[in-house]
Design a protein around this motif. Structure first.
Motif, PDB file in Angstrom:
ATOM      1  N   ILE A 141       0.839  -1.202   0.000  1.00 43.17           N
ATOM      2  CA  ILE A 141       0.000   0.000   0.000  1.00 43.17           C
ATOM      3  C   ILE A 141       0.876   1.254   0.000  1.00 43.17           C
ATOM      4  O   ILE A 141       0.661   2.197  -0.764  1.00 43.17           O
ATOM      5  CB  ILE A 141      -0.946   0.008   1.210  1.00 43.17           C
ATOM      6  CG1 ILE A 141      -1.961  -1.132   1.112  1.00 43.17           C
ATOM      7  CG2 ILE A 141      -1.678   1.349   1.322  1.00 43.17           C
ATOM      8  CD1 ILE A 141      -2.849  -1.277   2.330  1.00 43.17           C
ATOM      9  N   ALA A 142       1.904   1.240   0.864  1.00 46.26           N
ATOM     10  CA  ALA A 142       2.781   2.408   0.952  1.00 46.26           C
ATOM     11  C   ALA A 142       3.548   2.644  -0.345  1.00 46.26           C
ATOM     12  O   ALA A 142       3.863   3.786  -0.688  1.00 46.26           O
ATOM     13  CB  ALA A 142       3.763   2.232   2.108  1.00 46.26           C
ATOM     14  N   SER A 143       3.849   1.576  -1.087  1.00 45.91           N
ATOM     15  CA  SER A 143       4.632   1.718  -2.320  1.00 45.91           C
ATOM     16  C   SER A 143       3.901   2.526  -3.384  1.00 45.91           C
ATOM     17  O   SER A 143       4.524   3.070  -4.293  1.00 45.91           O
ATOM     18  CB  SER A 143       4.996   0.334  -2.876  1.00 45.91           C
ATOM     19  OG  SER A 143       3.871  -0.311  -3.440  1.00 45.91           O
ATOM     20  N   VAL A 144       2.574   2.598  -3.275  1.00 45.46           N
ATOM     21  CA  VAL A 144       1.795   3.419  -4.204  1.00 45.46           C
ATOM     22  C   VAL A 144       1.047   4.527  -3.458  1.00 45.46           C
ATOM     23  O   VAL A 144       0.087   5.098  -3.961  1.00 45.46           O
ATOM     24  CB  VAL A 144       0.791   2.560  -5.019  1.00 45.46           C
ATOM     25  CG1 VAL A 144       1.538   1.647  -5.982  1.00 45.46           C
ATOM     26  CG2 VAL A 144      -0.109   1.741  -4.095  1.00 45.46           C
ATOM     27  N   GLY A 145       1.513   4.826  -2.232  1.00 48.13           N
ATOM     28  CA  GLY A 145       0.829   5.812  -1.397  1.00 48.13           C
ATOM     29  C   GLY A 145       0.749   7.184  -2.030  1.00 48.13           C
ATOM     30  O   GLY A 145      -0.278   7.861  -1.947  1.00 48.13           O
ATOM     31  N   LYS A 146       1.837   7.630  -2.689  1.00 45.44           N
ATOM     32  CA  LYS A 146       1.823   8.949  -3.308  1.00 45.44           C
ATOM     33  C   LYS A 146       0.918   8.977  -4.536  1.00 45.44           C
ATOM     34  O   LYS A 146       0.329  10.002  -4.865  1.00 45.44           O
ATOM     35  CB  LYS A 146       3.246   9.356  -3.685  1.00 45.44           C
ATOM     36  CG  LYS A 146       4.131   9.640  -2.482  1.00 45.44           C
ATOM     37  CD  LYS A 146       5.519  10.104  -2.915  1.00 45.44           C
ATOM     38  CE  LYS A 146       6.382  10.413  -1.702  1.00 45.44           C
ATOM     39  NZ  LYS A 146       7.750  10.863  -2.092  1.00 45.44           N
ATOM     40  N   VAL A 147       0.835   7.861  -5.222  1.00 49.07           N
ATOM     41  CA  VAL A 147       0.003   7.795  -6.427  1.00 49.07           C
ATOM     42  C   VAL A 147      -1.477   7.910  -6.083  1.00 49.07           C
ATOM     43  O   VAL A 147      -2.248   8.538  -6.802  1.00 49.07           O
ATOM     44  CB  VAL A 147       0.276   6.488  -7.203  1.00 49.07           C
ATOM     45  CG1 VAL A 147      -0.697   6.339  -8.361  1.00 49.07           C
ATOM     46  CG2 VAL A 147       1.706   6.479  -7.729  1.00 49.07           C
ATOM     47  N   ILE A 148      -1.883   7.305  -4.962  1.00 51.54           N
ATOM     48  CA  ILE A 148      -3.307   7.329  -4.597  1.00 51.54           C
ATOM     49  C   ILE A 148      -3.649   8.464  -3.644  1.00 51.54           C
ATOM     50  O   ILE A 148      -4.812   8.614  -3.248  1.00 51.54           O
ATOM     51  CB  ILE A 148      -3.747   5.982  -3.978  1.00 51.54           C
ATOM     52  CG1 ILE A 148      -2.960   5.674  -2.709  1.00 51.54           C
ATOM     53  CG2 ILE A 148      -3.613   4.862  -4.982  1.00 51.54           C
ATOM     54  CD1 ILE A 148      -3.397   4.398  -2.022  1.00 51.54           C
ATOM     55  N   LYS A 149      -2.657   9.278  -3.268  1.00 48.42           N
ATOM     56  CA  LYS A 149      -2.943  10.439  -2.427  1.00 48.42           C
ATOM     57  C   LYS A 149      -3.962  11.337  -3.132  1.00 48.42           C
ATOM     58  O   LYS A 149      -3.845  11.637  -4.305  1.00 48.42           O
ATOM     59  CB  LYS A 149      -1.666  11.232  -2.168  1.00 48.42           C
ATOM     60  CG  LYS A 149      -1.910  12.542  -1.418  1.00 48.42           C
ATOM     61  CD  LYS A 149      -0.638  13.358  -1.317  1.00 48.42           C
ATOM     62  CE  LYS A 149      -0.931  14.723  -0.706  1.00 48.42           C
ATOM     63  NZ  LYS A 149       0.284  15.569  -0.613  1.00 48.42           N
ATOM     64  N   GLY A 150      -4.966  11.777  -2.367  1.00 42.26           N
ATOM     65  CA  GLY A 150      -5.978  12.652  -2.928  1.00 42.26           C
ATOM     66  C   GLY A 150      -7.051  11.941  -3.696  1.00 42.26           C
ATOM     67  O   GLY A 150      -7.923  12.566  -4.283  1.00 42.26           O
ATOM     68  N   SER A 151      -7.035  10.599  -3.698  1.00 37.45           N
ATOM     69  CA  SER A 151      -8.025   9.855  -4.469  1.00 37.45           C
ATOM     70  C   SER A 151      -8.609   8.745  -3.609  1.00 37.45           C
ATOM     71  O   SER A 151      -7.978   7.697  -3.428  1.00 37.45           O
ATOM     72  CB  SER A 151      -7.383   9.257  -5.732  1.00 37.45           C
ATOM     73  OG  SER A 151      -8.294   8.431  -6.401  1.00 37.45           O
ATOM     74  N   SER A 152      -9.810   8.970  -3.095  1.00 38.48           N
ATOM     75  CA  SER A 152     -10.473   7.917  -2.328  1.00 38.48           C
ATOM     76  C   SER A 152     -10.790   6.727  -3.223  1.00 38.48           C
ATOM     77  O   SER A 152     -10.801   5.576  -2.772  1.00 38.48           O
ATOM     78  CB  SER A 152     -11.762   8.452  -1.693  1.00 38.48           C
ATOM     79  OG  SER A 152     -12.630   8.964  -2.682  1.00 38.48           O
ATOM     80  N   SER A 153     -11.028   6.979  -4.509  1.00 35.68           N
ATOM     81  CA  SER A 153     -11.310   5.877  -5.433  1.00 35.68           C
ATOM     82  C   SER A 153     -10.070   5.020  -5.649  1.00 35.68           C
ATOM     83  O   SER A 153     -10.165   3.800  -5.817  1.00 35.68           O
ATOM     84  CB  SER A 153     -11.816   6.422  -6.776  1.00 35.68           C
ATOM     85  OG  SER A 153     -10.868   7.286  -7.357  1.00 35.68           O
ATOM     86  N   GLY A 154      -8.878   5.640  -5.628  1.00 34.71           N
ATOM     87  CA  GLY A 154      -7.645   4.871  -5.796  1.00 34.71           C
ATOM     88  C   GLY A 154      -7.450   3.877  -4.669  1.00 34.71           C
ATOM     89  O   GLY A 154      -7.162   2.702  -4.900  1.00 34.71           O
ATOM     90  N   MET A 155      -7.621   4.334  -3.412  1.00 36.79           N
ATOM     91  CA  MET A 155      -7.508   3.433  -2.268  1.00 36.79           C
ATOM     92  C   MET A 155      -8.605   2.382  -2.311  1.00 36.79           C
ATOM     93  O   MET A 155      -8.361   1.198  -2.025  1.00 36.79           O
ATOM     94  CB  MET A 155      -7.592   4.229  -0.957  1.00 36.79           C
ATOM     95  CG  MET A 155      -7.555   3.372   0.304  1.00 36.79           C
ATOM     96  SD  MET A 155      -5.962   2.548   0.566  1.00 36.79           S
ATOM     97  CE  MET A 155      -5.022   3.905   1.304  1.00 36.79           C
ATOM     98  N   ALA A 156      -9.823   2.787  -2.675  1.00 39.68           N
ATOM     99  CA  ALA A 156     -10.939   1.835  -2.721  1.00 39.68           C
ATOM    100  C   ALA A 156     -10.691   0.738  -3.747  1.00 39.68           C
ATOM    101  O   ALA A 156     -10.936  -0.443  -3.483  1.00 39.68           O
ATOM    102  CB  ALA A 156     -12.237   2.568  -3.043  1.00 39.68           C
ATOM    103  N   ILE A 157     -10.185   1.113  -4.930  1.00 35.28           N
ATOM    104  CA  ILE A 157      -9.906   0.118  -5.977  1.00 35.28           C
ATOM    105  C   ILE A 157      -8.800  -0.826  -5.529  1.00 35.28           C
ATOM    106  O   ILE A 157      -8.890  -2.050  -5.700  1.00 35.28           O
ATOM    107  CB  ILE A 157      -9.537   0.815  -7.301  1.00 35.28           C
ATOM    108  CG1 ILE A 157     -10.765   1.524  -7.881  1.00 35.28           C
ATOM    109  CG2 ILE A 157      -8.977  -0.185  -8.309  1.00 35.28           C
ATOM    110  CD1 ILE A 157     -10.451   2.417  -9.061  1.00 35.28           C
ATOM    111  N   LEU A 158      -7.743  -0.263  -4.939  1.00 37.83           N
ATOM    112  CA  LEU A 158      -6.622  -1.080  -4.470  1.00 37.83           C
ATOM    113  C   LEU A 158      -7.093  -2.137  -3.484  1.00 37.83           C
ATOM    114  O   LEU A 158      -6.785  -3.330  -3.615  1.00 37.83           O
ATOM    115  CB  LEU A 158      -5.573  -0.173  -3.829  1.00 37.83           C
ATOM    116  CG  LEU A 158      -4.272  -0.829  -3.363  1.00 37.83           C
ATOM    117  CD1 LEU A 158      -3.429  -1.262  -4.556  1.00 37.83           C
ATOM    118  CD2 LEU A 158      -3.477   0.131  -2.482  1.00 37.83           C
TER     119      LEU A 158
END
Length: 396
Positions: free
Chosen positions: A325-342
């Motif tokens: 999760i942390a390895s893509v933490g900056k990519v999904i910052k600001g996107s609740s959909s990014g965390m939800a999809i992950l």
């Protein structure tokens, strides 16, 4: 204590309780199967319904947070854990149990989504704090089989174990209710200006948005196979050991606790090492170790070899989930959909594997069902290799 640290500690506590409830099903499943005369297939379906609830939580929690806010949503959704386990204690009617097992997963998955988002919002991309969060989960998971073995070993019903979990789950709901979530840094994207700000910040760091990042999809697939393996191991390990006759049910429950003791140590060590090592390197090292020792575990036939290989497996398994999760933490910052999809992709894996394991076990035996987990772990390893050697392809 400042408010930020208080929020972190409260989040750690609720995830500690979540860890207790995560191992509840695996710890009591042999007793549920015996009391309710369940087959491997039906029991596996229970575990998968729990995982399916986890999967749906990514969407339900997301919609709930958007409509009603983070605090109201998590207070309601986390209360489903206590309510559904109460239903499991009070009824043996199989169709209702299907519903209750699904709701246990929906509640637990909502807690996981919100807690990961809270910590990621407070410390964006810092795998050390995420590993500490998941260490508290591991502490709770470690305690459950020990408590279950002590209570059932003393001659009490498995339902006593569940009632204890219900009270702890209720305390987590209260913790969410008093938590000052309005003071958590808000990175949710609500307006065009928010979108522009996040895009500008990512462009300054040479970051792709998550939906254009191949590494995001590789990490999602890796978590798919990881969580599939973890849920199947948590749900079936005690049953596997006892049904194959390698160890007694009490020893098997304590082995499951031992697994989570090692995971606690592994996550703390991973949190420390993450300060000096690339997270993708740590993911690869841990995936190699987990693959090797799970293969050894499945070929073991004595209590000593099972114990040693399980310890090593848990140690290497420990840091994979939070570090990914942390390895893509900056990519999904600001996107609740990014965390939800992950987390949703991971949840699909966690849903499928326990059911497939149970279905195969119904035909060829529990050992054959467990061997499928090896395939999932090998695929996780292959994706860890891809993620590591794509590290320079995208700046993350």
């Amino acid at each position: 204590m400042n408010n930020k640290n208080k929020i972190i500690l409260q989040t750690f506590y609720t995830f500690f309780v979540n860890g207790i409830m995560a191992l509840m099903i695996g710890s009591i499943m042999p007793f549920i199967m015996e009391d309710y005369q369940l087959s491997y297939a039906v029991a596996g379906f229970f575990i998968s319904l729990h995982s399916l609830g986890n999967l749906f939580a990514s969407f339900v929690a997301g919609v709930g947070i958007y409509r009603f806010g983070r605090k109201k949503s998590i207070v309601v959704l986390s209360s489903l854990i206590a309510l559904s386990y109460t239903g499991i204690v009070l009824t043996s009617y199989i169709p209702l149990l299907y519903v209750f097992f699904f709701l246990t997963g929906l509640g637990r998955g909502s807690v996981s989504n919100v807690n990961n988002a809270i910590i990621n919002d407070i410390a964006v991309g810092k795998s050390s704090l995420l590993n500490l969060l998941h260490t508290f989960f591991a502490i709770g998971a470690f305690l459950t089989p020990i408590i279950a073995s002590l209570i059932t070993g003393a001659g009490y019903s498995w339902k006593v174990v569940v009632v204890l979990g219900i009270f702890l789950s209720a305390s987590a709901v209260i913790t969410y209710f008093i938590m000052k979530m309005e003071e958590i840094p808000d990175y949710s994207i609500e307006t065009k200006e928010d979108v522009d700000d996040v895009i500008e910040e990512k462009e300054q760091d040479n970051l792709l948005p998550f939906y254009k990042s191949i590494n995001f999809y590789v990490a999602s697939a890796l978590l798919f196979f990881y969580l599939g393996a973890e849920n199947a191991v948590n749900g079936w390990l005690v049953t596997y050991f006892t049904d194959t006759g390698i160890v007694s049910v009490t020893y098997a429950q304590r082995l499951l606790s031992m697994l989570w003791v090692v995971i606690i140590g592994g996550r703390l060590l991973t949190a420390y090492l993450s300060r000096s090592f690339n997270p993708k390197t740590l993911i690869l090292i841990n995936s190699i170790g987990a693959s090797v020792f799970f293969a050894i575990l499945m070929s073991s036939s004595t209590a000593l070899s099972v114990t040693v290989s399980l310890i090593a497996f848990g140690f290497f398994l420990a840091g994979i989930y939070p570090t990914t999760i942390a390895s893509v933490g900056k990519v999904i910052k600001g996107s609740s959909s990014g965390m939800a999809i992950l987390l949703a992709v991971a949840g699909i894996g966690g849903t499928i594997m326990p059911a497939v394991t149970g279905a195969v076990a119904n035909v060829v035996g529990i050992a054959g069902g467990m061997s499928l987990i090896t395939v999932s772990i090998i695929l996780m390893l292959l994706l860890a290799i891809v993620l590591r050697y794509r590290a320079n392809k995208e700046i993350q």
